[in-house]
Design an enzyme around this catalytic site. Structure first.
Site, PDB file in Angstrom:
ATOM      1  N   ASP A 132       6.037   4.696   5.003  1.00 24.53           N
ATOM      2  CA  ASP A 132       6.906   3.732   5.694  1.00 24.53           C
ATOM      3  C   ASP A 132       6.915   2.368   5.007  1.00 24.53           C
ATOM      4  OD1 ASP A 132       4.210   3.503   6.659  1.00 24.53           O
ATOM      5  OD2 ASP A 132       4.918   2.358   8.394  1.00 24.53           O
ATOM      6  N   HIS A 133       6.195   2.247   3.885  1.00 24.83           N
ATOM      7  CA  HIS A 133       6.196   1.009   3.091  1.00 24.83           C
ATOM      8  C   HIS A 133       6.830   1.192   1.715  1.00 24.83           C
ATOM      9  CE1 HIS A 133       3.521  -1.310   5.871  1.00 24.83           C
ATOM     10  NE2 HIS A 133       3.388  -0.066   6.311  1.00 24.83           N
TER      11      HIS A 133
ATOM     12  N   HIS B 175       4.596  -4.514  11.271  1.00 23.49           N
ATOM     13  CA  HIS B 175       4.951  -3.789  12.501  1.00 23.49           C
ATOM     14  C   HIS B 175       5.030  -4.722  13.695  1.00 23.49           C
ATOM     15  CE1 HIS B 175       4.551   0.437  11.118  1.00 23.49           C
ATOM     16  NE2 HIS B 175       3.628  -0.048  10.301  1.00 23.49           N
TER      17      HIS B 175
ATOM     18  N   HIS C  10       0.846  -1.204   0.000  1.00 20.51           N
ATOM     19  CA  HIS C  10       0.000   0.000   0.000  1.00 20.51           C
ATOM     20  C   HIS C  10       0.871   1.240   0.000  1.00 20.51           C
ATOM     21  CE1 HIS C  10       0.740  -0.467   4.309  1.00 20.51           C
ATOM     22  NE2 HIS C  10       0.235   0.724   4.555  1.00 20.51           N
TER      23      HIS C  10
ATOM     24  N   HIS D 127       1.512   3.926   1.887  1.00 21.22           N
ATOM     25  CA  HIS D 127       2.072   4.719   2.988  1.00 21.22           C
ATOM     26  C   HIS D 127       3.612   4.779   2.928  1.00 21.22           C
ATOM     27  CE1 HIS D 127      -1.829   4.202   5.500  1.00 21.22           C
ATOM     28  NE2 HIS D 127      -1.891   5.234   4.683  1.00 21.22           N
TER      29      HIS D 127
ATOM     30  N   HIS E 190      -7.484  -0.363   5.402  1.00 22.28           N
ATOM     31  CA  HIS E 190      -6.411   0.519   5.895  1.00 22.28           C
ATOM     32  C   HIS E 190      -6.140   1.600   4.845  1.00 22.28           C
ATOM     33  CE1 HIS E 190      -2.759   1.592   8.077  1.00 22.28           C
ATOM     34  NE2 HIS E 190      -2.067   1.457   6.974  1.00 22.28           N
TER      35      HIS E 190
ATOM     36  N   ASP F  24      -0.230  -3.591   6.453  1.00 23.67           N
ATOM     37  CA  ASP F  24      -0.866  -3.057   7.667  1.00 23.67           C
ATOM     38  C   ASP F  24      -2.329  -3.481   7.770  1.00 23.67           C
ATOM     39  OD1 ASP F  24       1.497  -1.813   8.287  1.00 23.67           O
ATOM     40  OD2 ASP F  24       0.839   0.208   7.736  1.00 23.67           O
TER      41      ASP F  24
HETATM   42 ZN    ZN Z   1      -0.009   1.825   6.431  1.00 22.02          ZN
END
Ligand code: ZN
Length: 265
Positions: free
Chosen positions: A60-61, A175, A56, A58, A118, A137
């Site tokens: 941090d990905h 995570h 996805h 975001h 998400h 996530d």
């Molecule tokens: Zn995320």
């Protein structure tokens, strides 16, 4: 395809895990939010990066993708697989539900599962031969992702898809949220004996400095309240803590549970 695949757990940021699958020579990376630890791990293990998989949009990905692509001076360029329905410009191979990603190097096939909630475009990858799931996530050990873009009904339906995978499926989520999730789970279901046992096991791992991820679908079905929203004990927990007035439909109960967790300290 072959049984010589190895998984590297690459910690990043505060509590992210990035995943590298390799066969001793070629590697594929899942959700490289940061390039630095990935490049370090590739160099350390003398691996060639063959593909990037994204779940996805975001940061941090996906944050490390440009640097990883720039680090490759060979042809052909590294393919970037990811969700067709999340806006990620770097993607070269947009994916939909049911697509199969064939990666001859390092030697793995992955089927695509759309798991909106998400984010709206979020996808997961399931390796049917290895029974490995990369779910970003969406599903966490003991919990699930926040619902940022989708509806509670979408998120519940996405989790239901993942619950349908074999019990021995290893879940490589993104995570290390496990202990906080299980503390909440215990508040929801104080009499769940499997949950109590799990908390002891996972706490011991953390005390030794070990990740609690991957988890397994079977264990999540027994102990993760977000996968147990239809269990009388979870509904009883929602009622007891006055998160719902009366047992409602599954999506309403799920939303109440998610809201409760969002405000749980
Ligand atoms: Zn995320």
């Amino acid at each position: 395809m072959n049984n010589s695949l190895t998984m590297l757990t690459v910690p990043a940021f505060q509590d992210n895990y990035l995943w590298i699958i390799h066969n001793g020579k070629h590697a594929v990376v899942v959700d490289p939010g940061d390039a630095t630890p990935i490049l370090h791990a590739l160099a350390q293990h003398k691996l060639i990066l063959s593909a990037i998989l994204l779940t996805h949009h975001h940061a941090d990905h996906i944050g490390g993708v440009p640097e990883l692509l720039a680090s490759n001076t060979e042809l052909p360029p590294i393919p970037v697989y990811g969700p067709a329905n999340d806006n990620i410009p770097a993607i070269t191979h947009p994916l939909h539900e049911g697509n199969i990603v064939h990666l001859p190097e390092p030697g793995i096939n992955l089927s695509v599962i759309e798991v909106p909630g998400h984010t709206l475009g979020h996808i997961a990858y399931f390796a049917p031969e290895e029974h490995w799931l990369f779910c970003g996530d969406t599903l966490f050990a003991g919990g699930c992702g926040r619902i940022f873009e989708g509806t509670p009904a979408q998120m519940l339906s996405s989790l239901d898809k993942l619950v349908g995978l074999p019990d021995d499926t290893l879940v490589f989520c993104a995570h290390e949220y496990t202990m906080g999730n299980l503390r909440f789970a215990e508040t929801v279901e104080p009499d769940n004996q499997q949950l109590a046992q799990r908390i002891a096991v996972e706490r011991a791992k953390r005390d030794r400095g070990q990740p609690t991820v991957p988890t397994q679908i079977g264990l999540e079905k027994q102990t993760n309240p977000f996968l147990r929203i239809r269990e009388p004990s979870v509904i009883a927990g929602l009622l007891k803590h006055q998160k719902i007035d009366a047992s409602a439909d599954d999506a309403t109960n799920f939303y109440a549970l998610r809201e409760w967790k969002n405000n749980f300290a």
